[in-house]
Design an enzyme around this catalytic site. Structure first.
Site: not given
Ligand code: RUB
Length: 305
Positions: A18, A120, A189, A199
């Site tokens: 995100a 993730c 997200d 998320n």
């Molecule tokens: C990524 C996901 C992450 C969040 C937060 O999903 O679920 O946990 O986006 O990430 P995808 P961040 O791989 O489908 O994009 O902390 O890096 O913003």
């Protein structure tokens, strides 16, 4: 060109996560603005913003980031461009600072030599884990595979290259190992006005399992992950991705009565979240409304009338 290229990469997940999606969209808008010289500046910027907005529906960071930059003002094209570029640079700088602060604030919550579980690949969650590790507080990190796209492998290689001990598990082994875990740390997200966290799919199962085992669940989320739209009654759209991420076509082609479901995210209700670590502090999920009201005014404007 830059806008279409970035949109394509966000869609196919060459650019993902995100925070990263938001930053790259802002960079693309800035780059595009530098090349728009005619009087149709507003119109062209609006079109470019729409192309980027229509890439992935769940991460509100994308929407908030674009709203931030598109809040530019000025009387001439030159003034507008200058203002937009300033906003874009400011947003990008704020994101960097936010990651740093989240790391520092979150690490303070980790006690002793702890075992953490993450899901993730989240930059913000990893910021806490890295800082806690630097402070000698991390024994080991359980990393989930995160099917179907297996973003857990990115997390695994990042942590491994930094000398952090990990255990890699399939998503269905979460509950089995929860008894060995001291904290669950995940990213977000979107955070809704009522404190639910959206998320990566599987996050809610992990949170439920942690709740059962009395393991605290910490969510790392910058303020631009909070959703002003939800304050106005909108529901977060859960992205449904292609079935071939789950099963290859040679298998699905033979199945005549099966529909492959592939939601990319899920919602964890606030009851299963102990803390949301933002750059403005570690807050209970119940405070989500205040974050939206006080820190996302620029994104709320659209809903005023
Ligand atoms: C990524 C996901 C992450 C969040 C937060 O999903 O679920 O946990 O986006 O990430 P995808 P961040 O791989 O489908 O994009 O902390 O890096 O913003």
């Amino acid at each position: 060109m830059i806008v279409e290229e970035t949109a394509r990469k966000i869609k196919n997940m060459e650019i993902r996560g995100a925070g990263k999606i938001a930053v790259e969209a802002v960079k693309a808008l800035k780059e595009f603005a530098l090349h728009v010289t005619d009087e149709a500046f507003d119109e062209k910027m609006k079109r470019a913003a729409d192309v980027l907005l229509n890439t992935r529906p769940t991460a509100v960071s994308l929407y908030n980031a674009i709203r931030y930059v598109m809040g530019y003002s000025g009387n001439t094209v030159e003034e507008k461009r200058k203002n937009l570029v300033g906003l874009a640079d400011e947003f990008i700088e704020n994101v960097k600072l936010a990651h740093k602060k989240i790391g520092m604030i979150g690490a303070r919550r980790i006690e002793g030599k702890s075992t953490v579980m993450t899901h993730c690949n989240s930059k913000s969650a990893l910021s806490i884990i890295r800082e806690a590790h630097k402070q000698g507080k991390i024994e080991r990190v359980f990393v989930t595979e995160s099917r179907p796209r297996r973003q857990g492998l990115i997390t695994l290689s990042e942590l491994d290259s930094e000398g952090i001990e990990t255990a890699f598990i399939v998503d269905s082994a979460v509950r089995y190992y929860m008894r060995d875990v001291d904290y669950v740390i995940v990213g977000a997200d979107s955070v809704t006005a009522n404190g639910a966290v959206i998320n990566k799919i599987g996050t809610s199962q992990i949170a439920l399992s942690a709740h059962e085992a009395r393991v605290p669940v910490i969510v790392a989320a910058e303020t631009y992950k909070f959703s002003p739209k939800t304050l106005h009654g909108e529901r977060v759209i859960i992205e449904e991705r292609s079935p071939d991420e789950v099963l290859p076509e040679e298998i699905t082609a033979k199945l005549r009565h099966c529909k492959i479901m592939n939601p990319a995210f899920d919602a964890t209700p606030r009851e299963y979240i102990d803390l949301i670590v933002t750059e403005i502090g570690a807050i209970p999920p119940e405070m989500a409304f205040i974050v939206i009201r006080d820190y996302l005014k620029y994104a709320l404007d659209e809903f005023r009338d």
